[in-house]
Scaffold this active site. Structure first.
Site, PDB file in Angstrom:
ATOM      1  N   ASP A   1      -6.179  -3.395   7.890  1.00  0.00           N
ATOM      2  CA  ASP A   1      -7.108  -3.667   6.874  1.00  0.00           C
ATOM      3  C   ASP A   1      -6.947  -4.702   5.612  1.00  0.00           C
ATOM      4  O   ASP A   1      -7.701  -4.809   5.576  1.00  0.00           O
ATOM      5  CB  ASP A   1      -6.696  -2.682   6.267  1.00  0.00           C
TER       6      ASP A   1
ATOM      7  N   HIS B   1       0.843  -1.163  -0.138  1.00  0.00           N
ATOM      8  CA  HIS B   1      -0.446  -0.004   0.185  1.00  0.00           C
ATOM      9  C   HIS B   1       0.946   1.102  -0.487  1.00  0.00           C
ATOM     10  O   HIS B   1       0.319   2.691  -0.360  1.00  0.00           O
ATOM     11  CB  HIS B   1      -0.572   0.466   1.330  1.00  0.00           C
TER      12      HIS B   1
END
Length: 388
Positions: free
Chosen positions: A282, A259
């Site tokens: 997440d 990410h």
């Protein structure tokens, strides 16, 4: 009464060498050094040798694991998720929603509220991380920066819709992600903050002025910084400019090396520092599972080589919190003690958990046993050692 000993302990603000951590009835009753106090008479002793004791990890943004999505998981499946998390040092987590039709969000909130209420009284939940609140991610998100959240299910923020969600969750929403630039967002932010919710700005295309207005209305955190946000620009810094420079805001990142580039992790940490930076995973249902197709809300996510994709867009991760801690140590060259704050004390403060995220007398006896380099050896929840 149990006395835990090891080579050292991080509170995490302070270091205690040769610690003596005494637990009685699931609560820490004393913390000192073995040089200063003898082991209490009659106490059972658990000595972890050269290990490091630290507060249990807290994940404030997680969608699932072990093949199960928290929005549809029943009690047994949530228990499986909790056991997976405990194997990675997590003792407390906040099941996180995604954008689906409103009725389905409400049904998920009702089910998760029941799981939280059961965990608060159920001594049979031993050996697994416990949910202590809900993170509402969606439906009040930017169309432009929605990520994998379905466009057709996004809703404009209104007090009526928020109150319906609040009632469905029976007051257990502790964190809410919202795009502050949306019409009606400031009123919803103010109401949520009044109710004690940590309002987090994310999935946002806000200019800096709109983000600042969100903070003025009551927002105090930012969700997976840089991801699903208007990019930083040197003339229009946007929401990222507000997040990185406003001392009133804490913020979280997904430090999986996918990410965010490691250089951006370093930039983020230099900006927010050890007091306001938070690690999240997440993680989705694919976490702890082989590559394949997995559920996130109402859609399928393809997972391959650590990447979770929907139509070419990243949709969550398969990151675990212990891996995130070690990644920060590698990416930013931080030591273990400093990094631990991002997974313990800081998320506890974000979520308003006064008796977690730290090791001190009176705190819940949730902690993790680590190798000196940050690998999880054991996890202790409410004073009881989880099975491997």
């Amino acid at each position: 009464m149990i006395a835990f000993t090891a080579n050292c302990l991080y509170t995490p603000l302070d270091r205690v060498d040769q610690p003596l951590l005494v637990v009685d009835d699931h609560v820490i009753v004393d913390l000192t050094s073995r040089a200063l106090r003898e082991i209490p008479a009659g106490a059972r002793v658990l000595d972890f040798g050269d290990a490091v004791l630290a507060p249990g990890f807290i994940d404030i943004h997680i969608h699932g694991g072990a093949g199960h999505d928290v929005m549809v998981a029943d009690a047994s499946q949530l228990a499986t998720v909790g056991r997976l998390l405990s194997h990675h040092g997590v003792t407390t987590y906040f099941p996180t929603t995604v954008t689906v039709p409103l009725d389905q969000i409400c049904s998920a909130l009702e089910r998760l509220a029941g799981a939280i209420e059961s965990a608060s009284v159920d001594n049979g939940s031993r050996g697994r991380a416990r949910p202590l609140g809900i993170h509402l991610e969606g439906p009040f998100l930017s169309h432009v920066r929605r990520g994998a959240h379905p466009l057709e299910n996004l809703l404009p923020p209104t007090l009526e819709t928020f109150n319906r969600l609040w009632q469905a969750a029976r007051g257990h929403i502790r964190i809410m992600t919202i795009a502050p630039e949306l019409d009606g967002a400031l009123e919803v932010i103010a109401e949520a903050a009044r109710l004690g919710v940590c309002v987090s700005m994310g999935h946002s295309d806000a200019e800096m002025k709109s983000a600042s207005a969100g903070v003025a209305a009551g927002a105090r955190h930012a969700t997976h910084t840089f991801n699903a946000m208007r990019p930083l620009d040197h003339r229009e810094p946007g929401i990222i400019g507000e997040v990185l420079t406003d001392p009133r805001l804490s913020a979280d990142i997904i430090a999986d090396g996918i990410h965010l580039d490691p250089a951006i992790v370093r930039l983020f940490l230099q900006s927010k520092g050890p007091d306001q930076a938070v690690l999240i995973t997440d993680a989705i249902s694919a976490t702890g599972m082989p590559d394949g197709s997995y559920r996130l809300g109402t859609f399928e996510v393809e997972v391959k080589n650590g990447r979770c994709l929907v139509d070419g867009k990243l949709a969550g991760s398969v990151l675990t919190m212990d891996r995130a801690v070690r990644n920060v140590m590698e990416f930013a060259h931080w030591d273990l003690q400093q990094t631990l704050r991002l997974a313990t004390l800081n998320p506890a403060r974000v979520a308003g958990l006064a008796n977690r995220g730290k090791l001190t007398a009176g705190a819940e006896a949730d902690f993790v046993v680590l190798s000196p380099s940050g690998e999880v050896r054991n996890t202790i929840i409410r004073g009881e050692v989880c099975e491997p």
